[in-house]
Design a protein around this motif. Structure first.
Motif, mmCIF file in Angstrom:
data_model
loop_
_atom_site.group_PDB
_atom_site.id
_atom_site.type_symbol
_atom_site.label_atom_id
_atom_site.label_comp_id
_atom_site.label_asym_id
_atom_site.label_seq_id
_atom_site.Cartn_x
_atom_site.Cartn_y
_atom_site.Cartn_z
ATOM 1 N N HIS A 193 38.138 -16.160 4.521
ATOM 2 C CA HIS A 193 37.245 -15.011 4.637
ATOM 3 C C HIS A 193 36.364 -15.186 5.873
ATOM 4 O O HIS A 193 36.286 -16.277 6.450
ATOM 5 C CB HIS A 193 36.359 -14.878 3.398
ATOM 6 C CG HIS A 193 35.318 -15.951 3.302
ATOM 7 N ND1 HIS A 193 35.624 -17.263 2.985
ATOM 8 C CD2 HIS A 193 33.966 -15.916 3.493
ATOM 9 C CE1 HIS A 193 34.524 -17.985 2.980
ATOM 10 N NE2 HIS A 193 33.505 -17.194 3.292
ATOM 11 N N LEU A 194 35.700 -14.120 6.255
ATOM 12 C CA LEU A 194 34.737 -14.163 7.358
ATOM 13 C C LEU A 194 33.341 -14.140 6.762
ATOM 14 O O LEU A 194 32.955 -13.169 6.096
ATOM 15 C CB LEU A 194 34.946 -12.967 8.293
ATOM 16 C CG LEU A 194 34.016 -12.877 9.516
ATOM 17 C CD1 LEU A 194 34.139 -14.120 10.382
ATOM 18 C CD2 LEU A 194 34.333 -11.633 10.334
ATOM 19 N N ASP A 195 32.599 -15.192 6.967
ATOM 20 C CA ASP A 195 31.275 -15.350 6.371
ATOM 21 C C ASP A 195 30.333 -14.240 6.847
ATOM 22 O O ASP A 195 30.236 -13.958 8.039
ATOM 23 C CB ASP A 195 30.706 -16.715 6.762
ATOM 24 C CG ASP A 195 29.503 -17.114 5.911
ATOM 25 O OD1 ASP A 195 28.976 -16.253 5.190
ATOM 26 O OD2 ASP A 195 29.111 -18.287 5.975
ATOM 27 N N THR A 196 29.650 -13.622 5.894
ATOM 28 C CA THR A 196 28.688 -12.563 6.221
ATOM 29 C C THR A 196 27.288 -12.886 5.703
ATOM 30 O O THR A 196 26.448 -11.995 5.602
ATOM 31 C CB THR A 196 29.136 -11.216 5.615
ATOM 32 O OG1 THR A 196 29.235 -11.367 4.183
ATOM 33 C CG2 THR A 196 30.485 -10.789 6.167
ATOM 34 N N MET A 254 24.874 -14.641 6.998
ATOM 35 C CA MET A 254 23.858 -15.005 7.985
ATOM 36 C C MET A 254 22.748 -13.953 8.042
ATOM 37 O O MET A 254 22.876 -12.869 7.484
ATOM 38 C CB MET A 254 24.496 -15.173 9.371
ATOM 39 C CG MET A 254 25.484 -16.337 9.444
ATOM 40 S SD MET A 254 27.052 -15.933 8.673
ATOM 41 C CE MET A 254 27.666 -14.693 9.783
ATOM 42 N N SER A 255 21.697 -14.302 8.754
ATOM 43 C CA SER A 255 20.549 -13.399 8.882
ATOM 44 C C SER A 255 20.847 -12.272 9.868
ATOM 45 O O SER A 255 21.812 -12.324 10.642
ATOM 46 C CB SER A 255 19.329 -14.181 9.376
ATOM 47 O OG SER A 255 19.528 -14.608 10.720
ATOM 48 N N ALA A 256 19.992 -11.258 9.833
ATOM 49 C CA ALA A 256 20.129 -10.153 10.793
ATOM 50 C C ALA A 256 19.971 -10.652 12.214
ATOM 51 O O ALA A 256 20.629 -10.156 13.145
ATOM 52 C CB ALA A 256 19.079 -9.083 10.485
ATOM 53 N N HIS A 257 19.114 -11.661 12.405
ATOM 54 C CA HIS A 257 18.913 -12.246 13.738
ATOM 55 C C HIS A 257 20.215 -12.842 14.261
ATOM 56 O O HIS A 257 20.555 -12.701 15.449
ATOM 57 C CB HIS A 257 17.817 -13.313 13.666
ATOM 58 C CG HIS A 257 17.538 -13.981 14.971
ATOM 59 N ND1 HIS A 257 17.873 -15.295 15.233
ATOM 60 C CD2 HIS A 257 16.964 -13.516 16.111
ATOM 61 C CE1 HIS A 257 17.514 -15.608 16.455
ATOM 62 N NE2 HIS A 257 16.956 -14.552 17.015
ATOM 63 N N TYR A 258 20.969 -13.509 13.396
ATOM 64 C CA TYR A 258 22.252 -14.099 13.792
ATOM 65 C C TYR A 258 23.217 -13.010 14.257
ATOM 66 O O TYR A 258 23.896 -13.155 15.274
ATOM 67 C CB TYR A 258 22.844 -14.872 12.621
ATOM 68 C CG TYR A 258 24.121 -15.612 12.952
ATOM 69 C CD1 TYR A 258 24.097 -16.958 13.308
ATOM 70 C CD2 TYR A 258 25.366 -14.972 12.903
ATOM 71 C CE1 TYR A 258 25.264 -17.645 13.610
ATOM 72 C CE2 TYR A 258 26.530 -15.643 13.200
ATOM 73 C CZ TYR A 258 26.475 -16.985 13.550
ATOM 74 O OH TYR A 258 27.648 -17.649 13.862
ATOM 75 N N PHE A 259 23.272 -11.911 13.501
ATOM 76 C CA PHE A 259 24.199 -10.836 13.860
ATOM 77 C C PHE A 259 23.789 -10.169 15.181
ATOM 78 O O PHE A 259 24.645 -9.731 15.950
ATOM 79 C CB PHE A 259 24.282 -9.805 12.744
ATOM 80 C CG PHE A 259 25.069 -10.277 11.560
ATOM 81 C CD1 PHE A 259 26.423 -10.531 11.677
ATOM 82 C CD2 PHE A 259 24.461 -10.499 10.346
ATOM 83 C CE1 PHE A 259 27.167 -10.978 10.601
ATOM 84 C CE2 PHE A 259 25.187 -10.947 9.256
ATOM 85 C CZ PHE A 259 26.547 -11.196 9.379
ATOM 86 N N LEU A 260 22.497 -10.111 15.459
ATOM 87 C CA LEU A 260 22.045 -9.599 16.757
ATOM 88 C C LEU A 260 22.510 -10.510 17.885
ATOM 89 O O LEU A 260 22.940 -10.034 18.949
ATOM 90 C CB LEU A 260 20.517 -9.473 16.765
ATOM 91 C CG LEU A 260 19.922 -8.284 15.997
ATOM 92 C CD1 LEU A 260 18.400 -8.381 15.984
ATOM 93 C CD2 LEU A 260 20.375 -6.964 16.609
ATOM 94 N N LEU A 261 22.439 -11.823 17.651
ATOM 95 C CA LEU A 261 22.912 -12.769 18.664
ATOM 96 C C LEU A 261 24.430 -12.655 18.849
ATOM 97 O O LEU A 261 24.931 -12.701 19.976
ATOM 98 C CB LEU A 261 22.543 -14.202 18.261
ATOM 99 C CG LEU A 261 21.053 -14.535 18.257
ATOM 100 C CD1 LEU A 261 20.808 -15.910 17.640
ATOM 101 C CD2 LEU A 261 20.489 -14.491 19.679
ATOM 102 N N ALA A 262 25.156 -12.475 17.751
ATOM 103 C CA ALA A 262 26.603 -12.302 17.839
ATOM 104 C C ALA A 262 26.952 -11.025 18.593
ATOM 105 O O ALA A 262 27.866 -11.004 19.432
ATOM 106 C CB ALA A 262 27.211 -12.277 16.432
ATOM 107 N N ALA A 263 26.212 -9.954 18.311
ATOM 108 C CA ALA A 263 26.431 -8.696 19.028
ATOM 109 C C ALA A 263 26.103 -8.873 20.508
ATOM 110 O O ALA A 263 26.813 -8.338 21.380
ATOM 111 C CB ALA A 263 25.573 -7.588 18.428
ATOM 112 N N GLY A 264 25.046 -9.607 20.801
ATOM 113 C CA GLY A 264 24.697 -9.876 22.196
ATOM 114 C C GLY A 264 25.789 -10.643 22.900
ATOM 115 O O GLY A 264 26.137 -10.355 24.056
ATOM 116 N N THR A 265 26.359 -11.635 22.203
ATOM 117 C CA THR A 265 27.452 -12.411 22.798
ATOM 118 C C THR A 265 28.664 -11.538 23.067
ATOM 119 O O THR A 265 29.316 -11.654 24.109
ATOM 120 C CB THR A 265 27.845 -13.563 21.850
ATOM 121 O OG1 THR A 265 26.689 -14.325 21.510
ATOM 122 C CG2 THR A 265 28.863 -14.479 22.497
ATOM 123 N N GLY A 266 28.992 -10.656 22.105
ATOM 124 C CA GLY A 266 30.184 -9.837 22.247
ATOM 125 C C GLY A 266 30.037 -8.676 23.205
ATOM 126 O O GLY A 266 30.964 -8.355 23.951
#
Length: 308
Positions: free
Chosen positions: A214-217, A219-231
């Motif tokens: 599975h794909l872990d979900t 994490m915090s909203a801050h983590y997803f913002l960083l992931a979006a920034g990376t992508g």
């Protein structure tokens, strides 16, 4: 070309280089919450994949409207294969390496890929080694060694492992550059990049589901913002910025402006991650950037060979 278009081109390339330089910073900040290279890489691809699929679909539709021939199946398969080498493999090695080395050392090690390109090209693609390219290689790797030795005193074997992984990523990207040219000529850069990156993204997500189920979900909203920034900010947007800028100012000027990318990464690393920047770091950075910059300057100054 008018002055405004040239200025726009320089600004686009400069902005793209700055955004590319932010990749390691986003990843390092994400690692503060979860030290998991495969997880942040997977989420990077989740955010980037829809854009590249959309761009690929647009390019195929445009070809159809304009009556241009569709890419051969062999070309599409070639783009997929090269994407797995130049993006999937390179990204896994790079993101894992960042677990063990500073953002500064990672960027400098990754920045040496043009030097690997010289030697791989000479060994397998009939390229010619010159005294200037050997001098550039010596200067660059001397600088990398200076930074490595400085960081090794604090990180030991972890720094060695991380540096080897990032250098492996640089080798993968150099191979990608050498193999991609023939397919870009047939498919166009936008379609080729879309196919190659989409293949790498899908493979990365399959990798996660096969290994972890599975794909872990969680994490915090801050983590997803960083992931979006990376992508998006550090992958998709700079890709389009640099390509648009290159169309205005040419590949030579683009290559020279892109040489400031490691300096920007170092600035971000010191300012945002509070990494140390010592005299050995300054000397090593100057040597690496100087060596690659010298190679770039010599390469773009070569006379263009014209067919008879």
């Amino acid at each position: 070309m008018d002055r405004r278009s040239l200025i726009t081109g320089y600004l686009l390339v400069a902005a793209g280089s700055a955004l590319f330089a932010s990749k390691a910073i986003f990843i390092k900040l994400a690692y503060l919450e979860r030290s998991d290279a495969l997880l942040i890489l997977a989420w990077r691809m989740v955010f980037a994949l829809p854009v590249f699929i959309a761009v690929g679909a647009f390019e195929l539709a445009r070809r159809g409207r304009e009556g241009k021939p569709m890419p051969r199946r062999d070309a599409l398969l070639g783009a997929v294969g090269i994407g797995l080498i130049g993006y999937y493999l390179a990204m896994i090695l790079d993101f894992t390496g960042l677990l063990y080395v500073t953002a500064q050392l990672e960027r400098l090690a990754l920045f040496t890929y043009p030097i690997f390109l010289i030697f791989i090209g000479a060994a397998f693609f009939g390229m010619r080694l010159t005294a200037s390219s050997l001098a550039a290689a010596f200067i660059s790797y001397l600088g990398l060694a200076v930074v490595f030795v400085s960081d090794f005193s604090g990180g030991g074997s972890n720094v060695t492992l991380g540096t080897v992984l990032v250098l492996g990523s640089a080798v993968s990207f150099a191979v990608y550059q050498l193999m991609a040219k023939r397919y870009i000529g047939e498919m166009g850069s936008a379609l080729f990049t879309s196919v190659a990156l989409s293949a790498a993204a899908v493979t990365t997500l399959l990798h996660v589901f096969i290994v972890r189920g599975h794909l872990d979900t969680s994490m915090s909203a801050h983590y997803f913002l960083l992931a979006a920034g990376t992508g998006l900010l550090a992958t998709v947007i700079p890709s389009f910025f640099v390509n648009a800028g290159m169309g205005r100012i040419g590949a030579a000027s683009t290559a020279m402006i892109s040489n400031v990318s490691p300096l920007l990464t170092i600035y971000f690393a010191v300012a945002l991650l509070e990494e140390e920047f010592t005299l050995p770091h300054a000397i090593g950075t100057a040597l690496v950037v100087g060596g690659v910059g010298y190679h770039t300057w010599r390469d773009i100054g070569k006379p263009v060979r014209r067919g008879g």
